[in-house]
Design a protein around this motif. Structure first.
Motif, short mmCIF file in Angstrom:
data_model
loop_
_atom_site.label_atom_id
_atom_site.label_comp_id
_atom_site.label_asym_id
_atom_site.label_seq_id
_atom_site.Cartn_x
_atom_site.Cartn_y
_atom_site.Cartn_z
N LEU A 1 20.49 -0.75 -18.68
CA LEU A 1 19.29 -1.42 -19.17
C LEU A 1 18.07 -0.52 -18.96
CD1 LEU A 1 19.90 -5.00 -17.74
CD2 LEU A 1 20.38 -4.15 -20.04
N PRO A 2 17.17 -0.51 -19.95
CA PRO A 2 15.98 0.34 -19.84
C PRO A 2 14.84 -0.35 -19.10
CG PRO A 2 16.10 -0.64 -22.03
CD PRO A 2 17.31 -1.12 -21.29
N CYS A 3 14.23 0.38 -18.19
CA CYS A 3 13.03 -0.10 -17.51
C CYS A 3 12.36 1.10 -16.85
CB CYS A 3 13.35 -1.18 -16.47
SG CYS A 3 14.28 -0.56 -15.05
N VAL A 4 11.13 0.90 -16.38
CA VAL A 4 10.40 1.94 -15.68
C VAL A 4 10.04 1.43 -14.29
CG1 VAL A 4 8.27 3.30 -15.60
CG2 VAL A 4 9.51 3.04 -17.75
N ILE A 5 10.26 2.30 -13.30
CA ILE A 5 10.00 1.99 -11.90
C ILE A 5 8.98 3.00 -11.38
CG2 ILE A 5 11.02 1.81 -9.60
CD1 ILE A 5 13.76 1.48 -11.32
N ILE A 6 7.90 2.52 -10.81
CA ILE A 6 6.88 3.40 -10.23
C ILE A 6 7.05 3.41 -8.72
CG2 ILE A 6 4.41 3.87 -9.99
CD1 ILE A 6 5.39 3.97 -12.89
N ASN A 7 7.08 4.61 -8.13
CA ASN A 7 7.09 4.74 -6.67
C ASN A 7 5.94 5.63 -6.25
OD1 ASN A 7 7.62 4.90 -3.96
ND2 ASN A 7 9.51 6.07 -4.15
N ILE A 8 4.94 5.05 -5.59
CA ILE A 8 3.84 5.81 -5.01
C ILE A 8 4.19 5.99 -3.53
CG2 ILE A 8 1.37 5.91 -4.56
CD1 ILE A 8 2.14 6.15 -7.51
N VAL A 9 4.65 7.18 -3.19
CA VAL A 9 5.35 7.41 -1.93
C VAL A 9 4.39 7.45 -0.74
CG1 VAL A 9 6.95 8.95 -0.72
CG2 VAL A 9 7.08 8.72 -3.22
N ARG A 10 4.81 6.81 0.35
CA ARG A 10 4.08 6.81 1.61
C ARG A 10 4.95 7.44 2.69
NH1 ARG A 10 3.17 0.62 3.11
NH2 ARG A 10 3.44 1.16 5.31
N GLY A 11 4.36 7.73 3.83
CA GLY A 11 5.09 8.37 4.91
C GLY A 11 6.13 7.44 5.52
N GLY A 12 7.22 8.01 5.94
CA GLY A 12 8.30 7.27 6.57
C GLY A 12 8.96 8.13 7.64
N PRO A 13 10.13 7.70 8.15
CA PRO A 13 10.92 6.53 7.76
C PRO A 13 10.35 5.22 8.30
CG PRO A 13 11.98 7.65 9.58
CD PRO A 13 10.79 8.49 9.20
N MET B 1 8.40 -3.24 -16.43
CA MET B 1 8.13 -2.27 -15.38
C MET B 1 7.95 -2.98 -14.05
SD MET B 1 5.03 0.56 -15.27
CE MET B 1 3.74 -0.45 -14.51
N THR B 2 8.25 -2.26 -12.98
CA THR B 2 7.88 -2.68 -11.64
C THR B 2 7.29 -1.48 -10.92
OG1 THR B 2 8.63 -3.82 -9.64
CG2 THR B 2 10.09 -2.14 -10.54
N SER B 3 6.54 -1.75 -9.86
CA SER B 3 6.01 -0.65 -9.05
C SER B 3 6.08 -1.04 -7.59
CB SER B 3 4.57 -0.30 -9.45
OG SER B 3 3.70 -1.36 -9.12
N SER B 4 6.17 -0.02 -6.75
CA SER B 4 6.23 -0.27 -5.32
C SER B 4 5.95 1.03 -4.59
CB SER B 4 7.60 -0.85 -4.92
OG SER B 4 7.55 -1.39 -3.62
N SER B 5 6.15 1.01 -3.29
CA SER B 5 6.05 2.20 -2.45
C SER B 5 7.24 2.20 -1.51
CB SER B 5 4.73 2.21 -1.68
OG SER B 5 4.60 3.37 -0.90
N SER B 6 7.54 3.29 -0.97
CA SER B 6 8.79 3.66 -0.28
C SER B 6 9.63 2.52 0.30
CB SER B 6 8.44 4.67 0.80
OG SER B 6 7.69 5.74 0.25
N PRO B 7 9.17 1.73 1.28
CA PRO B 7 10.03 0.66 1.80
C PRO B 7 10.37 -0.38 0.73
CG PRO B 7 8.16 1.04 3.27
CD PRO B 7 7.88 1.78 2.00
N THR C 1 0.85 -1.18 0.00
CA THR C 1 0.00 0.00 0.00
C THR C 1 0.89 1.25 0.00
OG1 THR C 1 -1.55 -1.26 1.34
CG2 THR C 1 -1.89 1.10 1.24
N PRO C 2 0.56 2.32 -0.71
CA PRO C 2 -0.70 2.59 -1.41
C PRO C 2 -0.63 2.43 -2.93
CG PRO C 2 0.43 4.66 -0.96
CD PRO C 2 1.33 3.55 -0.47
N GLN C 3 0.15 1.44 -3.41
CA GLN C 3 0.22 1.25 -4.87
C GLN C 3 -0.27 -0.12 -5.33
OE1 GLN C 3 2.74 -0.92 -6.82
NE2 GLN C 3 2.58 -1.92 -4.82
N THR C 4 -0.84 -0.91 -4.45
CA THR C 4 -1.20 -2.28 -4.77
C THR C 4 -2.12 -2.39 -5.99
OG1 THR C 4 -0.91 -2.94 -2.46
CG2 THR C 4 -2.23 -4.40 -3.85
N GLU C 5 -2.96 -1.38 -6.20
CA GLU C 5 -3.89 -1.45 -7.34
C GLU C 5 -3.19 -1.44 -8.69
OE1 GLU C 5 -6.14 0.70 -4.01
OE2 GLU C 5 -4.14 0.77 -4.90
N VAL C 6 -1.94 -0.93 -8.75
CA VAL C 6 -1.19 -1.02 -10.01
C VAL C 6 -1.04 -2.48 -10.40
CG1 VAL C 6 0.98 -0.52 -11.19
CG2 VAL C 6 0.09 1.12 -9.52
N ALA C 7 -0.55 -3.27 -9.47
CA ALA C 7 -0.36 -4.71 -9.74
C ALA C 7 -1.70 -5.41 -9.95
CB ALA C 7 0.40 -5.35 -8.59
#
Length: 357
Positions: free
Chosen positions: A98-110, A75-81, A31-37
């Motif tokens: 190597l070419p690729c795209v990485i999605i980061n939907i940022v959440r509060g941390g650390p 492509m891959t996607s994830s959130s901060s941790p 969370t909060p990017q799980t809907e991408v997958a």
């Protein structure tokens, strides 16, 4: 013209990747990017493409490494941790070019922090994130429409420069819904990948080795110098930013990206009622950073700049580097999932410029 459809940000990311001809997705839910997958797990198998939920973030980024080595858009996607766990693999990918795209939907941390929106991954994204001397283009959309457009741009830029690209939005952009149009766009000219990809189709006379290891220091330095030349080319050709109300003399210029920049537009309107003139510089590429925007405006502001962030002071360092001491650089930030409120930003503005005019 295509019609606009109402979509959640994370699902729009998935659809944009499909339309950008992404053939493979490797990821792990967080969370909060799980809907991408979730979106891609439903869509990609139906059109003959690969969706694979890995056993971990570390596994996912190494699957991207292998897939990208064949020249396949992935492509891959994830959130901060999760991005932290991918950092070693991202460094390998940058080193192997190597070419690729990485999605980061940022959440509060650390740490595990919270699932609320934040911008506290700025340092991680723009200063490499993993080990070694490398950078990657980092895009910071301010709307779901722009996120869709920048994902397609990121795939092209990744292929042109043989580099990982990151599209970084906060948790609010991932979870909110807005109308979005999937526009027909002209793909940029992509260099032929046959010169480097390892796809098993070249026969025994040609072996393309995908590797980021160089044991001889002279060889590794040559490779690093080559990478620096590439990064300098990206800095000269791929900077993107928006200036708002900066074509006039301003009391103060706000600097903000993503969702925070949208909030700052409302601050500008409110400040006008108090006779305070504000402008806004909105970096669209966080790396490369838009230094030129500050060259263009440094003599058009009486009280300098105010960096507004959903962090406790990260982008402000790049603002200070761009300004080079020629004007004062101030900071206002919230963190931990707290979103800056226009009224609080305006209070900070009035502290700097001296209240109502």
């Amino acid at each position: 013209m295509s019609e606009k459809v109402l979509m959640k940000g994370n699902e729009a990311i998935g659809e944009a990747a499909i339309r950008a001809n992404c053939q493979c997705f490797f990821g792990y839910p967080i969370t909060p990017q799980t809907e991408v997958a979730a979106y891609l797990s439903r869509k990609m198998p139906k059109i003959g493409r690969t969706f694979l939920q890995a056993e971990s973030e570390v596994a996912a980024i190494n699957m991207v490494y292998g897939c990208a080595g064949t020249g396949t858009r992935c492509m891959t996607s994830s959130s901060s941790p999760g991005i932290s766990l991918k950092a070693e693999g991202i460094s390998y990918i940058a080193g192997a070019e190597l070419p690729c795209v990485i999605i980061n939907i940022v959440r509060g941390g650390p740490g595990l922090g919270s699932i609320q929106p934040a911008q506290s991954d700025y340092f991680q994204a723009t200063k490499g994130g993993g080990h070694g001397d490398y950078y990657m283009p980092v895009y910071a959309p301010a709307s779901i429409q722009e996120m869709v457009d920048l994902i397609q741009e990121a795939f092209d830029v990744a292929d042109i420069y043989r580099t990982p690209c990151m599209v970084m939005g906060d948790g609010m952009l991932g979870q909110m819904m807005e109308p979005v149009e999937f526009k027909e766009r002209e793909q940029r000219e992509i260099p032929n990948k046959d010169d480097w990809k390892a796809d098993g189709l070249h026969g025994r006379k040609v072996h393309h080795i995908i590797n980021s290891l160089a044991l001889q220091p002279e060889a590794l330095e040559r490779h690093n110098l080559h990478l620096q030349d590439k990064f300098n080319t990206i800095k000269s050709k791929e900077v993107r930013y928006e200036e708002y109300m900066c074509d006039r003399e301003n009391d103060l210029i706000l600097v903000a990206y993503g969702t925070t920049a949208r909030i700052c537009r409302n601050v500008i309107k409110s400040a006008e009622k108090s006779g305070i003139k504000l402008g806004l510089i909105r970096p669209i590429t966080l790396w490369p950073f838009p230094n030129k925007a500050f060259e263009d405006t440094v003599n058009k502001t009486s009280y300098g700049y105010l960096s507004v962030e959903m962090s406790y002071g990260q982008m402000v360092e790049d603002v200070r580097l761009a300004v080079e001491g020629r004007r004062q650089v101030n900071f206002y930030g919230r963190a931990g999932g707290m979103i800056p409120h226009p009224d609080d930003i305006l209070i900070k503005v009035k502290e700097i410029v001296g209240g109502e005019r």
